[in-house]
Design a protein around this motif. Structure first.
Motif, PDB file in Angstrom:
ATOM      1  N   ALA A 235      33.883  14.469  10.831  1.00  0.00           N
ATOM      2  CA  ALA A 235      33.123  14.170  12.046  1.00  0.00           C
ATOM      3  C   ALA A 235      33.189  12.687  12.345  1.00  0.00           C
ATOM      4  N   ALA A 236      32.802  12.335  13.555  1.00  0.00           N
ATOM      5  CA  ALA A 236      32.804  10.927  13.973  1.00  0.00           C
ATOM      6  C   ALA A 236      31.676  10.705  14.958  1.00  0.00           C
ATOM      7  N   PRO A 237      31.039   9.548  14.912  1.00  0.00           N
ATOM      8  CA  PRO A 237      30.014   9.242  15.919  1.00  0.00           C
ATOM      9  C   PRO A 237      30.641   9.051  17.286  1.00  0.00           C
ATOM     10  N   ASP A 238      29.942   9.475  18.302  1.00  0.00           N
ATOM     11  CA  ASP A 238      30.434   9.290  19.665  1.00  0.00           C
ATOM     12  C   ASP A 238      29.978   7.920  20.149  1.00  0.00           C
TER      13      ASP A 238
ATOM     14  N   SER B 217      34.080  11.251   6.910  1.00  0.00           N
ATOM     15  CA  SER B 217      33.971  10.219   7.948  1.00  0.00           C
ATOM     16  C   SER B 217      34.467   8.883   7.418  1.00  0.00           C
ATOM     17  N   PHE B 218      34.692   7.959   8.361  1.00  0.00           N
ATOM     18  CA  PHE B 218      34.999   6.581   7.987  1.00  0.00           C
ATOM     19  C   PHE B 218      33.703   5.855   7.641  1.00  0.00           C
ATOM     20  N   PRO B 219      33.678   5.060   6.575  1.00  0.00           N
ATOM     21  CA  PRO B 219      32.507   4.220   6.320  1.00  0.00           C
ATOM     22  C   PRO B 219      32.285   3.245   7.474  1.00  0.00           C
ATOM     23  N   GLU B 220      31.076   2.776   7.612  1.00  0.00           N
ATOM     24  CA  GLU B 220      30.745   1.887   8.727  1.00  0.00           C
ATOM     25  C   GLU B 220      31.591   0.618   8.708  1.00  0.00           C
ATOM     26  N   ALA B 221      31.753   0.023   7.513  1.00  0.00           N
ATOM     27  CA  ALA B 221      32.533  -1.221   7.432  1.00  0.00           C
ATOM     28  C   ALA B 221      33.994  -0.976   7.803  1.00  0.00           C
ATOM     29  N   SER B 222      34.562   0.131   7.348  1.00  0.00           N
ATOM     30  CA  SER B 222      35.949   0.450   7.704  1.00  0.00           C
ATOM     31  C   SER B 222      36.069   0.673   9.207  1.00  0.00           C
ATOM     32  N   GLY B 223      35.046   1.278   9.796  1.00  0.00           N
ATOM     33  CA  GLY B 223      35.062   1.488  11.240  1.00  0.00           C
ATOM     34  C   GLY B 223      35.122   0.181  12.007  1.00  0.00           C
ATOM     35  N   ARG B 224      34.389  -0.824  11.539  1.00  0.00           N
ATOM     36  CA  ARG B 224      34.426  -2.122  12.229  1.00  0.00           C
ATOM     37  C   ARG B 224      35.801  -2.776  12.091  1.00  0.00           C
ATOM     38  N   ILE B 225      36.410  -2.649  10.909  1.00  0.00           N
ATOM     39  CA  ILE B 225      37.747  -3.216  10.693  1.00  0.00           C
ATOM     40  C   ILE B 225      38.764  -2.547  11.610  1.00  0.00           C
ATOM     41  N   ILE B 226      38.666  -1.217  11.750  1.00  0.00           N
ATOM     42  CA  ILE B 226      39.580  -0.486  12.632  1.00  0.00           C
ATOM     43  C   ILE B 226      39.351  -0.899  14.085  1.00  0.00           C
TER      44      ILE B 226
END
Length: 654
Positions: free
Chosen positions: A81-84, A267-276
């Motif tokens: 899943a992923a946050p919208d 899901s992607f961790p929050e920190a990884s999401g910011r890097i992406i």
């Protein structure tokens, strides 16, 4: 005996050790109700109790079908899943290749790849606004059978640089046995455009499900296998794709960036999401790689967490150093003949496979034919280091690369490091100066440069580089050591006027002379001081040395004269202040002695003798407040009590 309305029961109440059972076969408590031989005489109450007992007994009967369905439920993968986030839409193109073995193993292989990209795209679009569009799916004929994943990446890069698309993805055959290790399932280069994935069909896993769930229908087992395979395909695709965006391994068991695959990844961790997210902002912008590297490192620094895999973090930061350096303007590459260009690609593939011996043997003739090719000479230098060649061999390869105008900062730093290890400072310092003009904003690169400049004796350059390193671990230590060297050698207020090459010669010559004094080679130290005075007129290092040399004698007058001159020429030099304090104490000039020794401690507080001498002077001056302060600071500094004692050198006023 009448029990519970049953008359003439044949069974008697059992004793404490009896093993009685009910009609259903369930062990009975000694006070429980037993069936009568004459059920027509049993009351309604008895029948109700018996029925309840039978129902309870039925619930306790093992049900293997139910147990296997429960077990099958536990084998289902988590939903990815992923946050919208409502991120703006970006359409990004993907070109895919499938090798012959993948095609043979995968029915409808081109449609299978398209479905896989679409499933991954649905997650990325929701969280990052990144819609992946499959430009084409092509056969991959040029991959040698049995290639490792890293060899496959190198082959893919050589065949298709990715013109016109954002990513090039290769699909290769499944493993013959089950593996959860990510490096066995897919490989990508940090900040790259290529990654390779294995097919996820596993006959071993299918057989394991059949053996573990024989009571389920074949359709149920096949459905479970499809769900697990689809989850694995999506998770590994997203994992390797995220590596190309700079994301690295995370120890969280539910993370898509976990080092090993697990059905719980969701899901992607929050920190990884910011890097992406950063990568998506910078990746396609022209001339943005250095800004991307700077933003990346800042985000890594801000988001650091113990969940991150430290080895993967180090690899990512090292890759980011190259990312920053690649943004510098480069001279146009020398075009190689087709045969040499193809051979160079084979060298790269062998290097990726860590077959360094064959790679070097193939590369050497190419390097000899193209001494002016940055691409060839840089590879020769890097390969020599990776294969742990002898120092002189590595130095020869890296010298050839470093002399070229287009040599990148990494090659210049590596070559200077080797030269310094061979005490060839004069040749190393110009390379460090060139590297300073080519480094990007990566703190680790500036920290490395600062350490090498300090080793070379170029203190001013080391201070500049350490300042660019900011708060990177070790930068403060380099600045402290540079200041200590300055205080030992003696620098004039305008020392920055020296070029790095001149400053290196000044510092290293002075430090060598101080070592001669420590070894009691005073005649050699006098000659060195005279040479320094001639080579660097107006610079105070020779005066500081002469102060130390005279202090080894017994006559006060020459000591006083030499050290007063040195203190005036280099107010921040330690030795003249210390010796002046001892001279003043030997002559009974206690206030002057106290002032000089206070100044000496301010410049360098590492020697207990200075503290002891100053404490003795404070006692002579009856300054109890200063003495108490010294005692407290000394205990905090050295974890012991301060005992006042002067340290004269047996001087005499003659």
């Amino acid at each position: 005996m009448n029990r519970g309305g049953c008359e003439d029961c044949a069974e008697r109440r059992p004793g404490p050790s009896s093993n009685w059972v009910t009609a259903s076969g369930v062990p009975a408590h000694r006070d429980s109700l037993f069936l009568c031989q004459h059920p027509e005489r049993c009351s309604i109450l008895v029948l109700m109790r018996v029925l309840a007992l039978l129902l309870l007994a039925g619930c306790a009967i093992p049900n293997p079908w139910r147990d296997q369905r429960n077990y099958a439920q536990s084998l289902k993968p988590a939903e990815v899943a992923a946050p919208d986030t409502g991120a703006p839409l970006r359409v990004l193109k993907v070109r895919a290749y499938a090798d012959a073995e993948y095609q043979a193993q995968t029915p409808r292989w081109n449609a299978r790849i398209e479905e896989q990209v679409q499933r991954a795209s649905a997650i990325l679009e929701k969280q990052f606004g990144a819609r992946l569009v499959l430009e084409s799916v092509r056969p991959w004929p040029g991959l040698p059978q049995g290639s490792s994943l890293r060899e496959a990446v190198a082959n893919l890069e050589a065949q298709d640089p990715g013109k016109g698309v954002d990513w090039v993805v290769g699909f290769v055959s499944s493993l013959r046995m089950f593996s959860a290790a990510q490096e066995e399932l897919g490989v990508a280069r940090f900040f790259g455009r290529h990654f390779v994935l294995r097919g996820m069909f596993s006959a071993a896993e299918t057989d394991a499900l059949d053996r573990a769930l024989p009571l389920l229908s074949q359709a149920e087992r096949e459905q479970l296998g499809r769900e697990r395979r689809a989850h694995k395909e999506m998770a590994v695709f997203l994992h390797e794709w995220a590596h190309t965006m700079g994301a690295f391994h995370d120890r969280s068991p539910h993370s898509l960036m976990a080092p090993g695959y697990d059905i719980g990844e969701s899901s992607f961790p929050e920190a990884s999401g910011r890097i992406i997210g950063l990568a998506l902002d910078y990746r396609g912008a022209p001339d943005a790689r250095e800004r991307w590297a700077a933003a990346y490192r800042e985000e890594v620094k801000r988001s650091a967490t113990l969940a991150w895999d430290s080895a993967a973090l180090d690899e990512a930061l090292l890759a980011a150093t190259g990312l920053a350096g690649s943004g510098a303007p480069q001279a146009e590459k020398q075009k190689l003949p087709e045969s040499d260009a193809q051979a160079l690609q084979r060298v790269l593939a062998l290097r990726t496979a860590q077959d360094y011996g064959r790679a070097d043997a193939l590369l050497q003739p190419i390097a000899e034919r193209h001494p002016e090719s940055d691409e060839v000479q840089d590879l020769s230098c890097s390969l020599a280091q990776e294969r742990s060649a002898p120092v002189q061999v590595v130095l020869a390869s890296c010298r050839a690369a470093a002399r070229l105008p287009g040599a990148p900062a990494g090659i210049l730093l590596a070559t200077a490091h080797l030269l310094l290890s061979q005490n060839q400072r004069a040749e190393a310092v110009p390379l460090l100066s060139r590297a300073e003009t080519k480094l990007g904003s990566a703190p680790e690169g500036w920290l490395y440069l600062a350490a090498l400049q300090l080793e070379a004796g170029a203190c001013s350059a080391a201070d500049r580089a350490a300042a660019r390193a900011g708060e990177a671990k070790g930068a403060a230590r380099i600045r402290e050591e540079s200041a200590r060297i300055r205080r030992q050698v003696g620098f004039p207020p305008q020392a920055e006027a020296l070029t790095p090459e001149r400053e290196s010669g000044y510092v290293t010559s002075a430090l060598a002379a101080h070592k001669q004094i420590d070894e009691r080679k005073l005649d050699a130290a006098r000659a060195s001081a005279a040479a320094l005075r001639a080579a660097f007129p107006g610079m105070p290092a020779a005066s500081v040395l002469e102060c130390r040399i005279h202090s080894r004698g017994r006559a006060l007058e020459p000591i006083r004269t030499a050290c007063a001159e040195a203190a005036a020429a280099a107010p921040d030099a330690f030795f003249p202040q210390y010796v002046n304090g001892l001279v003043a104490s030997a002559e009974g000039r206690w206030p002057a002695a106290g002032a000089a020794l206070q100044r000496a401690i301010h410049l360098d507080d590492s020697a207990p003798q200075i503290w002891q001498s100053l404490a003795a002077v404070a006692r002579k001056l009856h300054d109890d407040a200063v003495l108490r302060d010294l005692q407290q600071r000394f205990r905090a500094r050295f974890k012991s009590a301060l005992r006042p004692a002067l340290w004269p050198a047996g001087w005499a006023a003659r």
